[in-house]
Design a protein around this motif. Structure first.
Motif, PDB file in Angstrom:
ATOM      1  N   UNK A 169     -11.803  -6.882 -11.656  1.00  0.00           N
ATOM      2  CA  UNK A 169     -10.567  -7.629 -11.905  1.00  0.00           C
ATOM      3  C   UNK A 169      -9.357  -6.847 -11.412  1.00  0.00           C
ATOM      4  N   UNK A 170      -9.351  -5.528 -11.637  1.00  0.00           N
ATOM      5  CA  UNK A 170      -8.219  -4.717 -11.192  1.00  0.00           C
ATOM      6  C   UNK A 170      -8.119  -4.698  -9.671  1.00  0.00           C
ATOM      7  N   UNK A 171      -9.252  -4.548  -8.986  1.00  0.00           N
ATOM      8  CA  UNK A 171      -9.223  -4.573  -7.527  1.00  0.00           C
ATOM      9  C   UNK A 171      -8.665  -5.887  -7.007  1.00  0.00           C
ATOM     10  N   UNK A 172      -9.075  -6.987  -7.620  1.00  0.00           N
ATOM     11  CA  UNK A 172      -8.607  -8.300  -7.175  1.00  0.00           C
ATOM     12  C   UNK A 172      -7.103  -8.456  -7.391  1.00  0.00           C
ATOM     13  N   UNK A 173      -6.622  -7.995  -8.549  1.00  0.00           N
ATOM     14  CA  UNK A 173      -5.191  -8.112  -8.822  1.00  0.00           C
ATOM     15  C   UNK A 173      -4.401  -7.214  -7.878  1.00  0.00           C
ATOM     16  N   UNK A 174      -4.901  -5.988  -7.650  1.00  0.00           N
ATOM     17  CA  UNK A 174      -4.189  -5.079  -6.745  1.00  0.00           C
ATOM     18  C   UNK A 174      -4.113  -5.656  -5.331  1.00  0.00           C
ATOM     19  N   UNK A 175      -5.201  -6.239  -4.860  1.00  0.00           N
ATOM     20  CA  UNK A 175      -5.202  -6.843  -3.530  1.00  0.00           C
ATOM     21  C   UNK A 175      -4.187  -7.985  -3.468  1.00  0.00           C
ATOM     22  N   UNK A 176      -4.193  -8.819  -4.497  1.00  0.00           N
ATOM     23  CA  UNK A 176      -3.265  -9.954  -4.527  1.00  0.00           C
ATOM     24  C   UNK A 176      -1.821  -9.476  -4.529  1.00  0.00           C
ATOM     25  N   UNK A 177      -1.518  -8.493  -5.399  1.00  0.00           N
ATOM     26  CA  UNK A 177      -0.153  -7.966  -5.486  1.00  0.00           C
ATOM     27  C   UNK A 177       0.267  -7.343  -4.160  1.00  0.00           C
ATOM     28  N   UNK A 178      -0.657  -6.643  -3.513  1.00  0.00           N
ATOM     29  CA  UNK A 178      -0.341  -6.012  -2.230  1.00  0.00           C
ATOM     30  C   UNK A 178       0.084  -7.040  -1.190  1.00  0.00           C
ATOM     31  N   UNK A 179      -0.653  -8.138  -1.102  1.00  0.00           N
ATOM     32  CA  UNK A 179      -0.303  -9.175  -0.125  1.00  0.00           C
ATOM     33  C   UNK A 179       1.019  -9.853  -0.481  1.00  0.00           C
ATOM     34  N   UNK A 180       1.299  -9.970  -1.777  1.00  0.00           N
ATOM     35  CA  UNK A 180       2.543 -10.614  -2.191  1.00  0.00           C
ATOM     36  C   UNK A 180       3.744  -9.729  -1.890  1.00  0.00           C
TER      37      UNK A 180
END
Length: 210
Positions: A169-180
């Protein structure tokens, strides 16, 4: 998915706190939302929010807190709202993989188009960063715990072995935040199908990482 009736408060529960929900607190957060959308975070103060809400500065501090608390409370309220929309978009899909792909696409689209969150990310990313990172961002922790809960529930529903879903879950959120925060990338994520292709190729394999 989470049990019926729990969706709206799950993000706040992940933080161990109850979101302000009385009429006066909602009035203050409505005013803060309008203030931040109109003038951004840098040019907004607690006094500005108090004037817009037609209450005293002391009332804002007592009900919500300082400016950082106002921003956090505002963002968490928006996240709680759009997570309900994401839940609806993925609820009927039969597998974790399909829900992940559809959910990732829905989150990116919703945040990019969101008048408050998307606008602030475009105009003041450096100010938004502390509210979206692990060290000082309750929104980050809330979204991580929310997604981890969803993944755990999906594991049980599909009869999969139960593993710790927090790292994934943390990896997914970090990836999403990075793209945003920084949309410039070698990955093409300009339309819905490109986003879904990315999720299938790079995010779905994370489900087996636990």
């Amino acid at each position: 998915m989470a049990a019926p009736g729990t969706n709206e408060t799950l993000l706040a529960e992940a933080l161990g706190e109850t979101p302000p929900s009385d009429a006066l607190s909602e009035q203050i957060l409505d005013a803060a939302r309008e203030q931040f959308m109109t003038f951004g975070l840098r040019r907004s103060t607690v006094d500005d929010v108090a004037k817009r809400a037609k209450v005293s500065r002391v009332t804002v501090y007592r009900r919500i807190g300082n400016k950082d608390s106002l921003v956090s409370a505002c963002l968490l309220r928006e996240y709680r709202r759009f997570v309900l929309d994401v839940d609806k978009a993925v609820a009927a899909l039969p597998t974790m993989e399909e829900r992940l792909v559809a959910g990732f696409a829905a989150v990116l689209q919703h945040i990019r188009e969101h008048p408050l969150v998307g606008g602030l990310l475009r105009l003041e990313p450096e100010i938004m960063l502390p509210f979206l990172t692990l060290e000082s961002g309750p929104a980050f922790l809330a979204m991580r715990e929310y997604l981890a809960d969803r993944l755990r529930h999906a594991q049980r529903a599909e009869g999969r072995p139960e593993t710790d879903t927090t790292p994934v879950a943390e990896l997914m959120v970090r990836i999403t935040v990075s793209f945003l925060l920084n949309p410039v990338s070698c990955f093409e994520l300009d339309d819905d199908e490109q986003v879904r292709t990315f999720a299938r190729r790079y995010l779905v394999p994370l489900l087996g990482a636990g």
